[in-house]
Write a protein that holds these residues in place. Structure first.
Motif, PDB file in Angstrom:
ATOM      1  N   SER A  45      -9.774  -2.807   2.819  1.00 37.56           N
ATOM      2  CA  SER A  45      -8.320  -2.947   2.706  1.00 37.56           C
ATOM      3  C   SER A  45      -7.794  -2.176   1.500  1.00 37.56           C
ATOM      4  CB  SER A  45      -7.944  -4.427   2.579  1.00 37.56           C
ATOM      5  OG  SER A  45      -8.259  -5.131   3.754  1.00 37.56           O
ATOM      6  N   LEU A  46      -8.482  -2.321   0.369  1.00 38.48           N
ATOM      7  CA  LEU A  46      -8.000  -1.690  -0.857  1.00 38.48           C
ATOM      8  C   LEU A  46      -8.131  -0.177  -0.800  1.00 38.48           C
ATOM      9  CD1 LEU A  46      -6.830  -2.093  -3.631  1.00 38.48           C
ATOM     10  CD2 LEU A  46      -9.131  -2.467  -4.520  1.00 38.48           C
ATOM     11  N   GLN A  47      -9.275   0.334  -0.346  1.00 36.18           N
ATOM     12  CA  GLN A  47      -9.441   1.783  -0.348  1.00 36.18           C
ATOM     13  C   GLN A  47      -8.560   2.446   0.698  1.00 36.18           C
ATOM     14  OE1 GLN A  47     -13.705   2.002   0.375  1.00 36.18           O
ATOM     15  NE2 GLN A  47     -13.400   2.829   2.424  1.00 36.18           N
ATOM     16  N   THR A  48      -8.306   1.786   1.824  1.00 33.51           N
ATOM     17  CA  THR A  48      -7.398   2.353   2.814  1.00 33.51           C
ATOM     18  C   THR A  48      -6.002   2.516   2.231  1.00 33.51           C
ATOM     19  OG1 THR A  48      -8.656   1.312   4.601  1.00 33.51           O
ATOM     20  CG2 THR A  48      -6.435   2.063   5.130  1.00 33.51           C
ATOM     21  N   TYR A  49      -5.564   1.512   1.486  1.00 38.25           N
ATOM     22  CA  TYR A  49      -4.251   1.582   0.838  1.00 38.25           C
ATOM     23  C   TYR A  49      -4.218   2.668  -0.231  1.00 38.25           C
ATOM     24  CZ  TYR A  49      -0.285   0.099  -2.051  1.00 38.25           C
ATOM     25  OH  TYR A  49       0.881   0.066  -2.781  1.00 38.25           O
ATOM     26  N   LEU A  50      -5.235   2.724  -1.085  1.00 37.09           N
ATOM     27  CA  LEU A  50      -5.250   3.694  -2.181  1.00 37.09           C
ATOM     28  C   LEU A  50      -5.383   5.128  -1.682  1.00 37.09           C
ATOM     29  CD1 LEU A  50      -7.477   1.811  -4.788  1.00 37.09           C
ATOM     30  CD2 LEU A  50      -4.984   2.061  -4.794  1.00 37.09           C
ATOM     31  N   ASN A  51      -5.925   5.319  -0.479  1.00 41.53           N
ATOM     32  CA  ASN A  51      -6.075   6.670   0.065  1.00 41.53           C
ATOM     33  C   ASN A  51      -4.824   7.163   0.785  1.00 41.53           C
ATOM     34  OD1 ASN A  51      -8.689   7.390  -0.781  1.00 41.53           O
ATOM     35  ND2 ASN A  51      -9.620   6.158   0.836  1.00 41.53           N
ATOM     36  N   LEU A  52      -3.834   6.296   0.926  1.00 40.18           N
ATOM     37  CA  LEU A  52      -2.572   6.742   1.506  1.00 40.18           C
ATOM     38  C   LEU A  52      -1.834   7.660   0.530  1.00 40.18           C
ATOM     39  CD1 LEU A  52      -1.201   3.406   3.014  1.00 40.18           C
ATOM     40  CD2 LEU A  52      -2.026   5.377   4.301  1.00 40.18           C
ATOM     41  N   PRO A  53      -1.017   8.585   1.043  1.00 38.98           N
ATOM     42  CA  PRO A  53      -0.164   9.383   0.147  1.00 38.98           C
ATOM     43  C   PRO A  53       0.691   8.465  -0.722  1.00 38.98           C
ATOM     44  CG  PRO A  53      -0.103  10.245   2.380  1.00 38.98           C
ATOM     45  CD  PRO A  53      -0.848   8.953   2.452  1.00 38.98           C
ATOM     46  N   ARG A  54       0.992   8.920  -1.929  1.00 33.68           N
ATOM     47  CA  ARG A  54       1.710   8.086  -2.889  1.00 33.68           C
ATOM     48  C   ARG A  54       3.024   7.562  -2.319  1.00 33.68           C
ATOM     49  NH1 ARG A  54       1.102   7.542  -8.296  1.00 33.68           N
ATOM     50  NH2 ARG A  54      -0.388   9.263  -8.311  1.00 33.68           N
ATOM     51  N   ASN A  55       3.722   8.376  -1.558  1.00 34.04           N
ATOM     52  CA  ASN A  55       5.025   7.933  -1.056  1.00 34.04           C
ATOM     53  C   ASN A  55       4.887   6.792  -0.039  1.00 34.04           C
ATOM     54  OD1 ASN A  55       3.895  10.018   0.735  1.00 34.04           O
ATOM     55  ND2 ASN A  55       5.755   9.717   1.934  1.00 34.04           N
ATOM     56  N   LEU A  56       3.730   6.648   0.578  1.00 30.82           N
ATOM     57  CA  LEU A  56       3.518   5.561   1.526  1.00 30.82           C
ATOM     58  C   LEU A  56       2.994   4.294   0.853  1.00 30.82           C
ATOM     59  CD1 LEU A  56       1.950   7.432   4.586  1.00 30.82           C
ATOM     60  CD2 LEU A  56       4.331   6.787   4.192  1.00 30.82           C
ATOM     61  N   ARG A  57       2.716   4.379  -0.446  1.00 27.28           N
ATOM     62  CA  ARG A  57       2.209   3.221  -1.192  1.00 27.28           C
ATOM     63  C   ARG A  57       3.307   2.562  -2.025  1.00 27.28           C
ATOM     64  NH1 ARG A  57      -1.473   4.902  -5.021  1.00 27.28           N
ATOM     65  NH2 ARG A  57      -1.490   7.117  -4.513  1.00 27.28           N
ATOM     66  N   ALA A  58       4.539   2.858  -1.721  1.00 28.48           N
ATOM     67  CA  ALA A  58       5.647   2.307  -2.498  1.00 28.48           C
ATOM     68  C   ALA A  58       5.635   0.782  -2.428  1.00 28.48           C
ATOM     69  CB  ALA A  58       6.979   2.846  -1.979  1.00 28.48           C
ATOM     70  N   VAL A  59       5.856   0.148  -3.578  1.00 30.07           N
ATOM     71  CA  VAL A  59       5.918  -1.310  -3.628  1.00 30.07           C
ATOM     72  C   VAL A  59       7.071  -1.794  -2.760  1.00 30.07           C
ATOM     73  CG1 VAL A  59       6.300  -3.314  -5.115  1.00 30.07           C
ATOM     74  CG2 VAL A  59       4.895  -1.407  -5.923  1.00 30.07           C
ATOM     75  N   GLY A  60       6.789  -2.731  -1.871  1.00 31.03           N
ATOM     76  CA  GLY A  60       7.800  -3.242  -0.960  1.00 31.03           C
ATOM     77  C   GLY A  60       7.825  -2.537   0.373  1.00 31.03           C
ATOM     78  N   GLY A  61       7.094  -1.410   0.488  1.00 32.16           N
ATOM     79  CA  GLY A  61       7.030  -0.682   1.741  1.00 32.16           C
ATOM     80  C   GLY A  61       6.094  -1.351   2.733  1.00 32.16           C
ATOM     81  N   PRO A  62       6.033  -0.837   3.976  1.00 32.57           N
ATOM     82  CA  PRO A  62       5.190  -1.453   5.003  1.00 32.57           C
ATOM     83  C   PRO A  62       3.712  -1.525   4.612  1.00 32.57           C
ATOM     84  CG  PRO A  62       6.723   0.103   5.994  1.00 32.57           C
ATOM     85  CD  PRO A  62       6.834   0.281   4.513  1.00 32.57           C
ATOM     86  N   ALA A  63       3.167  -0.456   4.027  1.00 34.29           N
ATOM     87  CA  ALA A  63       1.751  -0.465   3.655  1.00 34.29           C
ATOM     88  C   ALA A  63       1.474  -1.482   2.553  1.00 34.29           C
ATOM     89  CB  ALA A  63       1.317   0.933   3.211  1.00 34.29           C
ATOM     90  N   HIS A  64       2.370  -1.534   1.573  1.00 33.52           N
ATOM     91  CA  HIS A  64       2.215  -2.501   0.483  1.00 33.52           C
ATOM     92  C   HIS A  64       2.326  -3.921   1.020  1.00 33.52           C
ATOM     93  CE1 HIS A  64       3.820  -5.033  -2.839  1.00 33.52           C
ATOM     94  NE2 HIS A  64       2.816  -4.460  -3.489  1.00 33.52           N
ATOM     95  N   HIS A  65       3.265  -4.153   1.907  1.00 30.94           N
ATOM     96  CA  HIS A  65       3.430  -5.482   2.493  1.00 30.94           C
ATOM     97  C   HIS A  65       2.170  -5.890   3.258  1.00 30.94           C
ATOM     98  CE1 HIS A  65       5.474  -8.900   4.360  1.00 30.94           C
ATOM     99  NE2 HIS A  65       4.992  -8.495   5.526  1.00 30.94           N
ATOM    100  N   GLU A  66       1.602  -4.963   4.016  1.00 28.26           N
ATOM    101  CA  GLU A  66       0.381  -5.261   4.768  1.00 28.26           C
ATOM    102  C   GLU A  66      -0.784  -5.544   3.836  1.00 28.26           C
ATOM    103  OE1 GLU A  66      -1.985  -6.181   7.762  1.00 28.26           O
ATOM    104  OE2 GLU A  66       0.124  -5.652   8.033  1.00 28.26           O
ATOM    105  N   LEU A  67      -0.919  -4.755   2.775  1.00 26.37           N
ATOM    106  CA  LEU A  67      -2.000  -4.984   1.816  1.00 26.37           C
ATOM    107  C   LEU A  67      -1.890  -6.365   1.185  1.00 26.37           C
ATOM    108  CD1 LEU A  67      -4.410  -3.919   0.077  1.00 26.37           C
ATOM    109  CD2 LEU A  67      -2.689  -3.247  -1.610  1.00 26.37           C
ATOM    110  N   VAL A  68      -0.700  -6.714   0.713  1.00 27.41           N
ATOM    111  CA  VAL A  68      -0.519  -8.020   0.068  1.00 27.41           C
ATOM    112  C   VAL A  68      -0.834  -9.136   1.055  1.00 27.41           C
ATOM    113  CG1 VAL A  68       1.161  -9.588  -0.966  1.00 27.41           C
ATOM    114  CG2 VAL A  68       1.143  -7.183  -1.632  1.00 27.41           C
ATOM    115  N   GLY A  69      -0.411  -8.979   2.303  1.00 30.06           N
ATOM    116  CA  GLY A  69      -0.711  -9.988   3.307  1.00 30.06           C
ATOM    117  C   GLY A  69      -2.204 -10.169   3.513  1.00 30.06           C
ATOM    118  N   GLN A  70      -2.937  -9.067   3.535  1.00 34.09           N
ATOM    119  CA  GLN A  70      -4.383  -9.142   3.699  1.00 34.09           C
ATOM    120  C   GLN A  70      -5.047  -9.770   2.473  1.00 34.09           C
ATOM    121  OE1 GLN A  70      -5.792  -5.246   4.692  1.00 34.09           O
ATOM    122  NE2 GLN A  70      -4.887  -5.265   6.730  1.00 34.09           N
TER     123      GLN A  70
END
Length: 219
Positions: free
Chosen positions: A140-165
Motif C-alpha cells: 500500500s505504501l510503496q504504491t502510493y509513494l510511486n505515484l506522480p507527486r501531483n496524484l499524491r496530494a493530501v485529500g486527493g483520491p489516492a491519499h484518501h485510499e491510502l489512509v483508508g487502507q
C-alpha cells in the motif's frame, strides 16, 4: 530468503549509492575527470566535476520505491521486525494523518513480534501478521509513494485510499496484539479472510498500475 538484517543497501546511504541518480551523476563526473585529464579545466576543475555530477543527479529519473523484503511463509519474528523497520523509515514521507495510522499499525506489529511465542499453535494468525507486515502495508505504501507527486496530494483520491487502507491495517494489527495480550487469539479466525478479500481487490492500486507495476494516473 529474507534475513533479519536487511543490510547496508537498505539504509538511506546504501539506497542513494545504488540509485539511478547517483549512478548517472557518477558517470558524468568520471567523464568530466577524463576530459580534465586530456584537456585540463584549470584550477576550477573540482567545481566543474561536482557540477556535472549534480546535473546528472538532478536530471536522472528517481528510482521506484520497493519496501518489500520478500518474507517467506513461516518467517521468524526477526525477519518480520526487519520488514517493519523498513516500512517505518518511510513514515517521514507521509502527512500527519497517514503517518499516525501507519505508526499505530507498526507499533502493534512490533509488540506482536516481541511476543511471537504466544502465537505458537495459531498458524492462521501468524500468517495474517506476516501478510500485514510483509505484503499489505509495504505494498500500500510503496504504491502510493510511486505515484506522480501531483496524484499524491493530501485529500486527493489516492491519499484518501491510502489512509483508508492504513486505518484498516492499524485496526487489524491492534486487534491481533490485544488478542495476544488477552490470550484470545482463537477468536480471530475470520480476520485473515477479511484482509485477503480487502487487499486483493483492484482498489489496492490506488489509481491503478500497469502489468509492470508502473503507476497510472486516475481519470
Amino acid at each position: 530468503m529474507a534475513t533479519s538484517n536487511p543490510g547496508f543497501w537498505r539504509t538511506r546511504l546504501g539506497r542513494w549509492l545504488s540509485s539511478t541518480k547517483n549512478i548517472v551523476g557518477s558517470m558524468l563526473a568520471i567523464g568530466g575527470l577524463v576530459v580534465h585529464a586530456l584537456f585540463g579545466f584549470g584550477v576550477f576543475w573540482p567545481l566543474i566535476v561536482i557540477g556535472v555530477y549534480l546535473i546528472g543527479a538532478l536530471v536522472a529519473p528517481r528510482d521506484r520505491v520497493d519496501l518489500r523484503l520478500g518474507l517467506d511463509e513461516g518467517a521468524p519474528p526477526e525477519d518480520i521486525a526487519a520488514q517493519v523497520r523498513i516500512v517505518q523509515r518511510e513514515t517521514r514521507r507521509l502527512d500527519p494523518a497517514a503517518a499516525q495510522h501507519l505508526t499505530g499499525a507498526l507499533a502493534a506489529l512490533t509488540d506482536i513480534t516481541e511476543r511471537w511465542h504466544e502465537l505458537d499453535g495459531a498458524v492462521d494468525q501468524q500468517h495474517t501478521v506476516e501478510q500485514i507486515a510483509g505484503d499489505y502495508l509495504p505494498t500500500s505504501l510503496q504504491t502510493y509513494l510511486n505515484l506522480p507527486r501531483n496524484l499524491r496530494a493530501v485529500g486527493g483520491p489516492a491519499h484518501h485510499e491510502l489512509v483508508g487502507q492504513l486505518v484498516i491495517l492499524e485496526q487489524q494489527s491492534v486487534r491481533i496484539r490485544d488478542a495476544v495480550y488477552s490470550r484470545a487469539v482463537q477468536a480471530l479466525d475470520d480476520q485473515g479472510r477479511f484482509l485477503r478479500e480487502k487487499f486483493t481487490r483492484s482498489e489496492l492500486d490506488l489509481g491503478g498500475t500497469d502489468s509492470a507495476g508502473a503507476a497510472k494516473p486516475t481519470g
